[in-house]
Write a protein that holds these residues in place. Structure first.
Motif, PDB file in Angstrom:
ATOM      1  N   TYR A   1      66.779  93.859 148.501  1.00 13.46           N
ATOM      2  CA  TYR A   1      68.170  94.249 148.367  1.00 13.46           C
ATOM      3  C   TYR A   1      68.432  95.468 149.236  1.00 13.46           C
ATOM      4  O   TYR A   1      67.614  96.372 149.324  1.00 13.46           O
ATOM      5  CB  TYR A   1      68.500  94.594 146.909  1.00 13.46           C
ATOM      6  CG  TYR A   1      68.321  93.429 145.969  1.00 13.46           C
ATOM      7  CD1 TYR A   1      69.303  92.450 145.873  1.00 13.46           C
ATOM      8  CD2 TYR A   1      67.185  93.308 145.199  1.00 13.46           C
ATOM      9  CE1 TYR A   1      69.154  91.381 145.017  1.00 13.46           C
ATOM     10  CE2 TYR A   1      67.015  92.236 144.339  1.00 13.46           C
ATOM     11  CZ  TYR A   1      68.008  91.272 144.250  1.00 13.46           C
ATOM     12  OH  TYR A   1      67.855  90.211 143.420  1.00 13.46           O
ATOM     13  N   PHE A   2      69.587  95.483 149.863  1.00 10.71           N
ATOM     14  CA  PHE A   2      70.020  96.625 150.654  1.00 10.71           C
ATOM     15  C   PHE A   2      71.017  97.381 149.796  1.00 10.71           C
ATOM     16  O   PHE A   2      72.003  96.807 149.334  1.00 10.71           O
ATOM     17  CB  PHE A   2      70.692  96.134 151.946  1.00 10.71           C
ATOM     18  CG  PHE A   2      71.161  97.237 152.851  1.00 10.71           C
ATOM     19  CD1 PHE A   2      70.294  97.824 153.757  1.00 10.71           C
ATOM     20  CD2 PHE A   2      72.470  97.690 152.815  1.00 10.71           C
ATOM     21  CE1 PHE A   2      70.723  98.831 154.604  1.00 10.71           C
ATOM     22  CE2 PHE A   2      72.912  98.693 153.652  1.00 10.71           C
ATOM     23  CZ  PHE A   2      72.031  99.263 154.550  1.00 10.71           C
ATOM     24  N   SER A   3      70.748  98.635 149.537  1.00  8.57           N
ATOM     25  CA  SER A   3      71.692  99.410 148.733  1.00  8.57           C
ATOM     26  C   SER A   3      71.713 100.856 149.204  1.00  8.57           C
ATOM     27  O   SER A   3      70.775 101.325 149.845  1.00  8.57           O
ATOM     28  CB  SER A   3      71.334  99.345 147.247  1.00  8.57           C
ATOM     29  OG  SER A   3      70.116 100.001 147.018  1.00  8.57           O
ATOM     30  N   PHE A   4      72.806 101.519 148.894  1.00  6.54           N
ATOM     31  CA  PHE A   4      72.957 102.929 149.217  1.00  6.54           C
ATOM     32  C   PHE A   4      74.088 103.487 148.376  1.00  6.54           C
ATOM     33  O   PHE A   4      74.889 102.739 147.819  1.00  6.54           O
ATOM     34  CB  PHE A   4      73.220 103.141 150.715  1.00  6.54           C
ATOM     35  CG  PHE A   4      74.426 102.420 151.237  1.00  6.54           C
ATOM     36  CD1 PHE A   4      75.666 103.037 151.261  1.00  6.54           C
ATOM     37  CD2 PHE A   4      74.336 101.122 151.717  1.00  6.54           C
ATOM     38  CE1 PHE A   4      76.782 102.378 151.741  1.00  6.54           C
ATOM     39  CE2 PHE A   4      75.442 100.459 152.201  1.00  6.54           C
ATOM     40  CZ  PHE A   4      76.677 101.082 152.210  1.00  6.54           C
ATOM     41  N   ASP A   5      74.136 104.790 148.277  1.00  6.29           N
ATOM     42  CA  ASP A   5      75.197 105.460 147.532  1.00  6.29           C
ATOM     43  C   ASP A   5      76.334 105.735 148.508  1.00  6.29           C
ATOM     44  O   ASP A   5      76.257 106.651 149.328  1.00  6.29           O
ATOM     45  CB  ASP A   5      74.668 106.758 146.928  1.00  6.29           C
ATOM     46  CG  ASP A   5      75.710 107.506 146.103  1.00  6.29           C
ATOM     47  OD1 ASP A   5      76.906 107.122 146.147  1.00  6.29           O
ATOM     48  OD2 ASP A   5      75.334 108.470 145.432  1.00  6.29           O
ATOM     49  N   ASP A   6      77.393 104.918 148.434  1.00 10.71           N
ATOM     50  CA  ASP A   6      78.461 105.041 149.428  1.00 10.71           C
ATOM     51  C   ASP A   6      79.310 106.300 149.265  1.00 10.71           C
ATOM     52  O   ASP A   6      80.105 106.630 150.130  1.00 10.71           O
ATOM     53  CB  ASP A   6      79.348 103.802 149.443  1.00 10.71           C
ATOM     54  CG  ASP A   6      80.103 103.585 148.150  1.00 10.71           C
ATOM     55  OD1 ASP A   6      79.731 104.181 147.123  1.00 10.71           O
ATOM     56  OD2 ASP A   6      81.080 102.817 148.175  1.00 10.71           O
ATOM     57  N   GLU A   7      79.113 107.031 148.174  1.00 11.49           N
ATOM     58  CA  GLU A   7      79.842 108.297 148.030  1.00 11.49           C
ATOM     59  C   GLU A   7      79.162 109.434 148.790  1.00 11.49           C
ATOM     60  O   GLU A   7      79.797 110.424 149.126  1.00 11.49           O
ATOM     61  CB  GLU A   7      79.991 108.650 146.550  1.00 11.49           C
ATOM     62  CG  GLU A   7      80.941 107.702 145.832  1.00 11.49           C
ATOM     63  CD  GLU A   7      81.262 108.166 144.424  1.00 11.49           C
ATOM     64  OE1 GLU A   7      81.099 109.365 144.132  1.00 11.49           O
ATOM     65  OE2 GLU A   7      81.684 107.311 143.639  1.00 11.49           O
TER      66      GLU A   7
ATOM     67  N   ILE B   1      75.457 100.448 159.476  1.00 12.14           N
ATOM     68  CA  ILE B   1      74.098  99.911 159.579  1.00 12.14           C
ATOM     69  C   ILE B   1      74.049  98.518 158.966  1.00 12.14           C
ATOM     70  O   ILE B   1      73.496  97.582 159.545  1.00 12.14           O
ATOM     71  CB  ILE B   1      73.088 100.856 158.892  1.00 12.14           C
ATOM     72  CG1 ILE B   1      73.055 102.200 159.607  1.00 12.14           C
ATOM     73  CG2 ILE B   1      71.698 100.227 158.849  1.00 12.14           C
ATOM     74  CD1 ILE B   1      72.280 103.283 158.881  1.00 12.14           C
ATOM     75  N   TYR B   2      74.643  98.375 157.780  1.00  9.16           N
ATOM     76  CA  TYR B   2      74.677  97.077 157.115  1.00  9.16           C
ATOM     77  C   TYR B   2      75.364  96.039 158.005  1.00  9.16           C
ATOM     78  O   TYR B   2      74.872  94.916 158.177  1.00  9.16           O
ATOM     79  CB  TYR B   2      75.399  97.181 155.770  1.00  9.16           C
ATOM     80  CG  TYR B   2      75.570  95.844 155.103  1.00  9.16           C
ATOM     81  CD1 TYR B   2      74.521  95.267 154.385  1.00  9.16           C
ATOM     82  CD2 TYR B   2      76.766  95.147 155.219  1.00  9.16           C
ATOM     83  CE1 TYR B   2      74.673  94.029 153.791  1.00  9.16           C
ATOM     84  CE2 TYR B   2      76.922  93.908 154.632  1.00  9.16           C
ATOM     85  CZ  TYR B   2      75.880  93.353 153.916  1.00  9.16           C
ATOM     86  OH  TYR B   2      76.019  92.124 153.342  1.00  9.16           O
ATOM     87  N   GLU B   3      76.490  96.407 158.596  1.00 13.37           N
ATOM     88  CA  GLU B   3      77.233  95.469 159.449  1.00 13.37           C
ATOM     89  C   GLU B   3      76.421  95.059 160.676  1.00 13.37           C
ATOM     90  O   GLU B   3      76.455  93.903 161.094  1.00 13.37           O
ATOM     91  CB  GLU B   3      78.586  96.054 159.858  1.00 13.37           C
ATOM     92  CG  GLU B   3      79.586  96.122 158.728  1.00 13.37           C
ATOM     93  CD  GLU B   3      79.921  94.753 158.147  1.00 13.37           C
ATOM     94  OE1 GLU B   3      79.991  93.757 158.894  1.00 13.37           O
ATOM     95  OE2 GLU B   3      80.106  94.686 156.912  1.00 13.37           O
ATOM     96  N   ALA B   4      75.702  96.010 161.263  1.00 10.28           N
ATOM     97  CA  ALA B   4      74.863  95.688 162.420  1.00 10.28           C
ATOM     98  C   ALA B   4      73.754  94.716 162.029  1.00 10.28           C
ATOM     99  O   ALA B   4      73.484  93.746 162.742  1.00 10.28           O
ATOM    100  CB  ALA B   4      74.270  96.960 163.022  1.00 10.28           C
TER     101      ALA B   4
END
Length: 146
Positions: A4-10, A17-20
């Motif tokens: 899973y790809f996750s990050f704290d968008d706040e 990076i995800y879009e690339a």
């Protein structure tokens, strides 16, 4: 195993990076299904980017000139580490190296510039290589510093 790809968008804007990644790699489709994996349009686009940035001698020379200028400024040896199949342009700067046979100690800075987007990374390593006289290859011990 699930990834899973996750990050704290706040606190971190990792959407570019995800879009690339999503653009060039079929998220959720494993490479052990080669006909599906290689049919993904992004993989063809990735091949074009590799050809444009790495396999074009004039374009690649621009990056080589850049790495050499950094090495010259820091009075450090430059080792090109770009791999023709990896989506980045990279090099290492050898800042310090001592050899006390059979041990070699190396301090270096590693640079990589993504060709998938406007991303880069710079990190330092301390590397220790021990070669036993009766063995064919060296043993590597490294530590990354950020």
């Amino acid at each position: 195993m699930k990834f899973y790809f996750s990050f704290d968008d706040e606190t971190h804007d990792c959407w570019p990076i995800y879009e690339a990644i999503r653009t060039y790699y079929p998220i959720g489709l494993q490479s052990y299904y080669p006909s599906l994996f290689w049919a993904y349009p992004g993989q063809k686009g990735l091949g074009s980017l590799l050809a444009e940035h790495i396999h074009d001698p004039n374009r690649f020379q621009e990056f080589t000139d850049f790495s050499e200028s950094i090495g010259s400024t820091l009075n450090a040896d430059v080792i090109g580490t770009t791999n023709s199949q990896s989506p980045s342009l990279s090099f290492e700067l050898i800042l310090e190296q001592k050899e006390l046979y059979p041990v070699r100690f190396t301090k270096k800075l590693c640079f990589a510039k993504s060709i998938l987007g406007n991303f880069y990374t710079i990190y330092g390593t301390d590397e220790t290589v021990v070669k036993k006289p009766d063995e064919r290859g060296p043993y590597h011990f490294g530590r990354r510093m950020r």
